[in-house]
Design an enzyme around this catalytic site. Structure first.
Site, mmCIF file in Angstrom:
data_model
loop_
_atom_site.group_PDB
_atom_site.id
_atom_site.type_symbol
_atom_site.label_atom_id
_atom_site.label_comp_id
_atom_site.label_asym_id
_atom_site.label_seq_id
_atom_site.Cartn_x
_atom_site.Cartn_y
_atom_site.Cartn_z
ATOM 1 N N ARG A 101 42.284 -63.296 40.661
ATOM 2 C CA ARG A 101 41.944 -64.583 41.541
ATOM 3 C C ARG A 101 42.045 -64.516 43.301
ATOM 4 O O ARG A 101 43.337 -64.786 43.486
ATOM 5 C CB ARG A 101 43.614 -65.624 40.587
ATOM 6 C CG ARG A 101 42.437 -67.609 41.224
ATOM 7 C CD ARG A 101 43.238 -68.860 40.538
ATOM 8 N NE ARG A 101 41.981 -69.383 39.856
ATOM 9 C CZ ARG A 101 42.486 -69.763 38.942
ATOM 10 N NH1 ARG A 101 43.447 -70.882 38.663
ATOM 11 N NH2 ARG A 101 41.769 -69.838 37.484
ATOM 12 N N GLN A 131 36.041 -68.088 32.746
ATOM 13 C CA GLN A 131 35.292 -69.769 32.248
ATOM 14 C C GLN A 131 34.686 -69.814 31.824
ATOM 15 O O GLN A 131 34.304 -70.714 30.484
ATOM 16 C CB GLN A 131 35.234 -70.216 33.386
ATOM 17 C CG GLN A 131 35.529 -71.973 33.102
ATOM 18 C CD GLN A 131 36.393 -72.339 32.165
ATOM 19 O OE1 GLN A 131 37.962 -72.026 32.439
ATOM 20 N NE2 GLN A 131 36.389 -73.318 31.385
ATOM 21 N N ASP A 223 32.766 -80.750 37.353
ATOM 22 C CA ASP A 223 33.882 -79.905 37.576
ATOM 23 C C ASP A 223 34.895 -80.991 38.850
ATOM 24 O O ASP A 223 33.531 -82.462 39.166
ATOM 25 C CB ASP A 223 33.742 -78.667 37.938
ATOM 26 C CG ASP A 223 34.939 -78.089 39.155
ATOM 27 O OD1 ASP A 223 35.691 -77.816 38.932
ATOM 28 O OD2 ASP A 223 34.475 -77.127 39.965
ATOM 29 N N CYS A 263 35.843 -77.450 33.154
ATOM 30 C CA CYS A 263 36.767 -76.525 33.397
ATOM 31 C C CYS A 263 38.098 -76.700 33.368
ATOM 32 O O CYS A 263 38.573 -76.116 32.831
ATOM 33 C CB CYS A 263 36.134 -75.647 34.866
ATOM 34 S SG CYS A 263 36.456 -76.344 35.381
ATOM 35 N N ARG A 291 39.004 -69.826 26.191
ATOM 36 C CA ARG A 291 39.712 -68.817 27.468
ATOM 37 C C ARG A 291 40.548 -67.756 27.020
ATOM 38 O O ARG A 291 40.137 -66.189 27.293
ATOM 39 C CB ARG A 291 40.365 -69.144 28.278
ATOM 40 C CG ARG A 291 39.508 -70.440 29.558
ATOM 41 C CD ARG A 291 38.509 -70.445 30.258
ATOM 42 N NE ARG A 291 39.398 -69.378 30.852
ATOM 43 C CZ ARG A 291 39.833 -69.155 32.111
ATOM 44 N NH1 ARG A 291 39.537 -70.699 32.394
ATOM 45 N NH2 ARG A 291 39.702 -68.533 32.981
HETATM 46 N N1 CP Z 1 39.714 -73.510 34.322
HETATM 47 C C1 CP Z 1 40.747 -72.802 34.896
HETATM 48 O O1 CP Z 1 40.765 -71.574 35.035
HETATM 49 O O2 CP Z 1 42.047 -73.345 35.106
HETATM 50 P P1 CP Z 1 43.230 -72.965 36.145
HETATM 51 O O3 CP Z 1 42.657 -72.907 37.210
HETATM 52 O O4 CP Z 1 44.306 -73.992 35.429
HETATM 53 O O5 CP Z 1 44.058 -71.520 35.869
HETATM 54 N N1 NVA Z 2 35.997 -75.362 41.030
HETATM 55 C C1 NVA Z 2 36.917 -75.349 41.081
HETATM 56 C C2 NVA Z 2 37.230 -74.485 39.731
HETATM 57 C C3 NVA Z 2 38.935 -74.735 38.758
HETATM 58 C C4 NVA Z 2 38.949 -73.806 38.013
HETATM 59 C C5 NVA Z 2 38.217 -74.582 42.057
HETATM 60 O O1 NVA Z 2 37.738 -73.420 41.754
HETATM 61 O O2 NVA Z 2 39.078 -75.341 42.270
#
Ligand code: CP
Ligand code: NVA
Length: 305
Positions: A101, A131, A223, A263, A291
């Site tokens: 991430r 997701q 979102d 999400c 997920r």
């Molecule tokens: N939806 C999602 O990716 O959640 P997290 O940020 O908690 O991993």
């Molecule tokens: N758009 C949001 C998604 C979180 C799962 C972010 O990037 O924070």
């Protein structure tokens, strides 16, 4: 299938179909896959916080007979300036896959270029493919299919919007994005999604009118207005996104049997009303559960023996 999962635009529709089918099998009979990744290790790099991604990947690889190693923002040398290529080359000597991430999508591409192991995108500034695999699995479970359905995303033209454009297009859906002026999805992503849709029978609609965007939708999605890393813009965005809250009134433009997706994490009273997200059309916790199943399918395909 492609060696990595960085973007849903890089797989064929058949490969994505196979992942969803495998996810459904895994969900139905998890014990049959208890050794599918036996002895395999997944490194999990997180430059941002996470509940769902972290816990579902770590639990998922364990349930497949392997193990996950959580590497938080200050755990490894990346934050002290070690390069992405060196990090990817070193990890390739120890582990069997990397889930990352990251703030900058280009860093995932660099990992894929310099590492020798599969790279899985656990969210970047540009995309969130895992997701959307869970989202598509959920819509298919609830609606009995995907092709020809209308998926309406309301809000920021962000990583979620982009992956929904790719994923929906791959499965021949109509994907509509309604966004406030100045918050449109990336033009290159829209162009690529339109190319994919042209070959699958899908369609892409972009509008600044949420009622029009949601009209006759089978699934409505939203979102947060300020994504991770945009905290300083939150107040300005709250003003600019007025009128884009998914509430009962906006939902009344969708089909009466439409479902609501998010999400998560959610901000009730901002992008979605409590009435909608906690109401009977909301499937957000099935989505969160999926997920786990969808990502186990991805790991079996990319890392399985
Ligand atoms: N939806 C999602 O990716 O959640 P997290 O940020 O908690 O991993
Ligand atoms: N758009 C949001 C998604 C979180 C799962 C972010 O990037 O924070």
């Amino acid at each position: 299938m492609a060696r990595h999962l960085l973007s849903l635009a890089e797989q064929t529709p058949e490969e994505l179909r196979n992942i969803l089918d495998l996810a459904r099998q895994i969900k139905l009979n998890p014990r049959a896959f208890a050794q599918a990744c036996a002895g395999q290790t997944l490194a999990m790099i997180f430059q941002k916080p996470s509940l769902r991604t972290r816990v579902s990947f770590q639990t998922g690889i364990y349930q497949l007979g392997g193990q996950g190693i959580y590497l938080g923002p200050t755990d490894i040398q990346l934050h002290r300036g070690e390069s992405i290529p060196d990090t990817a080359k070193v990890l390739s000597r120890y582990v069997d896959g990397i889930m990352a991430r990251v703030f900058d999508h280009a860093h995932l591409e660099e990992m894929a270029e310099f590492g020798d192991i599969p790279i899985i995108n656990g969210l970047s500034d540009l995309l969130h493919p895992c997701q959307v695999l869970a989202d598509l699995l959920t819509i298919e479970e609830k609606k009995g299919g995907l092709k020809g359905l209308k998926l309406a995303y309301v809000g920021d033209g962000n990583n979620m919007a982009h992956s929904l454009l790719y994923g929906g297009a791959q499965f021949g859906m109509t994907v509509s994005i309604s966004h406030p002026r100045g918050y449109a999805p990336d033009a290159e992503v829209v162009t690529r999604a339109r190319e994919i849709a042209a070959s699958t029978g899908g369609a892409i609609q972009i509008t600044e009118d949420p009622a029009e965007g949601v009209s006759d939708a089978d699934a409505v999605y939203t979102d947060v207005w300020a994504s991770m890393g945009q905290e300083a813009e939150a107040k300005e965005r709250n003003d600019r996104f007025k009128g884009f809250e998914v509430d009962a009134k906006l939902m009344s433009n969708a089909r009466p049997d439409s479902i609501f997706l998010h999400c998560l994490p959610a901000h009730r009273g901002e992008e979605v009303s409590a009435e909608v997200i906690d109401g009977p059309r909301s499937v957000v916790f099935d989505e969160a559960e999926n997920r786990l199943h969808a990502q186990k399918a991805v790991m079996v395909r990319l890392m399985g023996r």
